[in-house]
Design a protein around this motif. Sequence first.
Motif, PDB file in Angstrom:
ATOM      1  N   TYR A   1      16.156 -91.553 -23.825  1.00  8.91           N
ATOM      2  CA  TYR A   1      16.541 -90.601 -22.783  1.00  8.91           C
ATOM      3  C   TYR A   1      15.756 -90.908 -21.511  1.00  8.91           C
ATOM      4  O   TYR A   1      14.630 -91.422 -21.567  1.00  8.91           O
ATOM      5  N   TYR A   2      16.361 -90.560 -20.369  1.00  8.73           N
ATOM      6  CA  TYR A   2      15.716 -90.764 -19.081  1.00  8.73           C
ATOM      7  C   TYR A   2      15.602 -89.403 -18.374  1.00  8.73           C
ATOM      8  O   TYR A   2      16.479 -89.025 -17.597  1.00  8.73           O
ATOM      9  N   PRO A   3      14.541 -88.665 -18.673  1.00 10.83           N
ATOM     10  CA  PRO A   3      14.407 -87.300 -18.132  1.00 10.83           C
ATOM     11  C   PRO A   3      14.384 -87.271 -16.610  1.00 10.83           C
ATOM     12  O   PRO A   3      13.876 -88.188 -15.950  1.00 10.83           O
TER      13      PRO A   3
ATOM     14  N   ALA B   1       8.615 -92.408 -28.776  1.00  9.20           N
ATOM     15  CA  ALA B   1       8.104 -93.436 -27.879  1.00  9.20           C
ATOM     16  C   ALA B   1       8.331 -92.978 -26.444  1.00  9.20           C
ATOM     17  O   ALA B   1       9.168 -92.102 -26.188  1.00  9.20           O
ATOM     18  N   TYR B   2       7.580 -93.558 -25.506  1.00 10.43           N
ATOM     19  CA  TYR B   2       7.726 -93.203 -24.100  1.00 10.43           C
ATOM     20  C   TYR B   2       7.174 -94.334 -23.244  1.00 10.43           C
ATOM     21  O   TYR B   2       6.430 -95.199 -23.722  1.00 10.43           O
ATOM     22  N   GLY B   3       7.576 -94.321 -21.965  1.00  8.67           N
ATOM     23  CA  GLY B   3       7.079 -95.356 -21.083  1.00  8.67           C
ATOM     24  C   GLY B   3       7.604 -95.182 -19.669  1.00  8.67           C
ATOM     25  O   GLY B   3       8.370 -94.271 -19.372  1.00  8.67           O
ATOM     26  N   THR B   4       7.185 -96.056 -18.780  1.00  4.76           N
ATOM     27  CA  THR B   4       7.579 -96.018 -17.369  1.00  4.76           C
ATOM     28  C   THR B   4       8.684 -97.035 -17.118  1.00  4.76           C
ATOM     29  O   THR B   4       8.865 -97.984 -17.893  1.00  4.76           O
TER      30      THR B   4
ATOM     31  N   GLN C   1       0.119 -93.090 -15.294  1.00  2.75           N
ATOM     32  CA  GLN C   1      -0.111 -94.424 -14.754  1.00  2.75           C
ATOM     33  C   GLN C   1       1.075 -95.334 -15.081  1.00  2.75           C
ATOM     34  O   GLN C   1       1.848 -95.075 -16.002  1.00  2.75           O
ATOM     35  N   LYS C   2       1.197 -96.421 -14.342  1.00  4.88           N
ATOM     36  CA  LYS C   2       2.278 -97.385 -14.594  1.00  4.88           C
ATOM     37  C   LYS C   2       2.189 -97.949 -16.005  1.00  4.88           C
ATOM     38  O   LYS C   2       3.191 -98.356 -16.607  1.00  4.88           O
TER      39      LYS C   2
ATOM     40  N   GLU D   1       8.422 -84.642 -11.391  1.00  5.66           N
ATOM     41  CA  GLU D   1       8.761 -85.706 -10.446  1.00  5.66           C
ATOM     42  C   GLU D   1       8.801 -87.034 -11.188  1.00  5.66           C
ATOM     43  O   GLU D   1       8.335 -87.155 -12.319  1.00  5.66           O
ATOM     44  N   GLY D   2       9.352 -88.039 -10.504  1.00  9.38           N
ATOM     45  CA  GLY D   2       9.290 -89.398 -11.012  1.00  9.38           C
ATOM     46  C   GLY D   2      10.366 -89.739 -12.026  1.00  9.38           C
ATOM     47  O   GLY D   2      11.301 -88.973 -12.269  1.00  9.38           O
ATOM     48  N   GLU D   3      10.185 -90.912 -12.639  1.00 10.73           N
ATOM     49  CA  GLU D   3      11.152 -91.402 -13.615  1.00 10.73           C
ATOM     50  C   GLU D   3      10.434 -92.160 -14.719  1.00 10.73           C
ATOM     51  O   GLU D   3       9.305 -92.624 -14.569  1.00 10.73           O
ATOM     52  N   GLY D   4      11.115 -92.293 -15.834  1.00 10.52           N
ATOM     53  CA  GLY D   4      10.572 -92.946 -17.014  1.00 10.52           C
ATOM     54  C   GLY D   4      11.539 -92.730 -18.157  1.00 10.52           C
ATOM     55  O   GLY D   4      12.693 -92.353 -17.956  1.00 10.52           O
ATOM     56  N   TYR D   5      11.058 -92.935 -19.368  1.00 12.88           N
ATOM     57  CA  TYR D   5      11.921 -92.712 -20.530  1.00 12.88           C
ATOM     58  C   TYR D   5      11.134 -92.102 -21.675  1.00 12.88           C
ATOM     59  O   TYR D   5       9.898 -92.208 -21.744  1.00 12.88           O
ATOM     60  N   VAL D   6      11.851 -91.435 -22.560  1.00 13.45           N
ATOM     61  CA  VAL D   6      11.314 -91.019 -23.851  1.00 13.45           C
ATOM     62  C   VAL D   6      12.322 -91.453 -24.900  1.00 13.45           C
ATOM     63  O   VAL D   6      13.532 -91.532 -24.638  1.00 13.45           O
ATOM     64  N   LYS D   7      11.834 -91.750 -26.069  1.00  7.70           N
ATOM     65  CA  LYS D   7      12.700 -92.200 -27.156  1.00  7.70           C
ATOM     66  C   LYS D   7      12.423 -91.356 -28.385  1.00  7.70           C
ATOM     67  O   LYS D   7      11.271 -91.173 -28.785  1.00  7.70           O
ATOM     68  N   ILE D   8      13.490 -90.816 -28.966  1.00  4.88           N
ATOM     69  CA  ILE D   8      13.399 -90.019 -30.191  1.00  4.88           C
ATOM     70  C   ILE D   8      14.284 -90.692 -31.221  1.00  4.88           C
ATOM     71  O   ILE D   8      15.507 -90.776 -31.046  1.00  4.88           O
ATOM     72  N   GLY D   9      13.674 -91.195 -32.283  1.00  2.00           N
ATOM     73  CA  GLY D   9      14.447 -91.978 -33.244  1.00  2.00           C
ATOM     74  C   GLY D   9      14.975 -93.224 -32.575  1.00  2.00           C
ATOM     75  O   GLY D   9      14.232 -93.989 -31.954  1.00  2.00           O
TER      76      GLY D   9
END
Length: 287
Positions: free
Chosen positions: A65-67, A82-85, A33-34, A53-61
């Motif tokens: 990153y934008y997978p 951390a992660y988010g849209t 979800q958004k 598919e799609g876009e978002g981010y993950v954060k390590i330390g």
Amino acid sequence: MKTGMNASERTFWKKYLAKAKLDLSYAAYTKVQKSWQDENPTCPFNRLYFIREGEGYVKIGNTTYYPKPGELYLLPAGSDQAYGTVSDHTFGKYWCHFTAKIGDLDLFQLLQTSPCMKVQNPDELEQTFEQLIAYSQSDSLTSEFRAYSILMTFIADFIEQNPSVKLNLTSTPTFEKMNKVLLYMEEHIADNVSVDTLSRLAHYHPNYFINAFKQFTGYSPIQYMNHLRSEKAKDLLMTTEMNVSQIADALGMELSYFSRMFREQTGFKPTAFRDLKPKTIEMNESL
């Protein structure tokens, strides 16, 4: 993987890493979800994300990153995650949460990798994730075996295909101390090394050292030394013309004890093990 590693060290570490105890918490496919967003300081489990598919981010330390679709990400246990849209075109992803412990240590504390790899065959990985999801939800008596087998394959593939992998031997003081002991044993393979000597290297009381060493390696000190000697003997039997008596001398052992130890370690007599060596077939070249 770590460079400069000799054969016995590699044998030890590959067996040691394989002791990782896995626990799969959950596996699923999600079109997020958004509102998908969270922060998890010192997260106690690993997250594996396969982006379809799609876009978002993950954060390590402290690194964000934008997978991209077709990439597999590992967010290692023990890290701040951390992660988010970033838009309405959100991630569609296969994912699982799991722990992989060697004693009290997380596998990916000891084995440091790049967080991302490009998947070589995305459709095949998708099918395998679907199998993992099915087994994780099944009540079959063998479903846990099947799920852990897939998870083991995921981990092995991630390590083998990862662009950056190294052993972090300073992850705990115990690792640093025991690695020093193992190197000493390797260098003094033909000597009569005492437990007192080894315990002084680790700065432990001898009785505590024996327990710590066995917990770390799975062997007592004498068992591990015999393991080293049998690995060295196998190498000498296969790559040199030294006879069994000469090999026993090179390892600082009496012949009868060496032969008995080798058979206990490998299931073969030294001469029988040498007979396993592939024979060179000499062919006359036609002129």
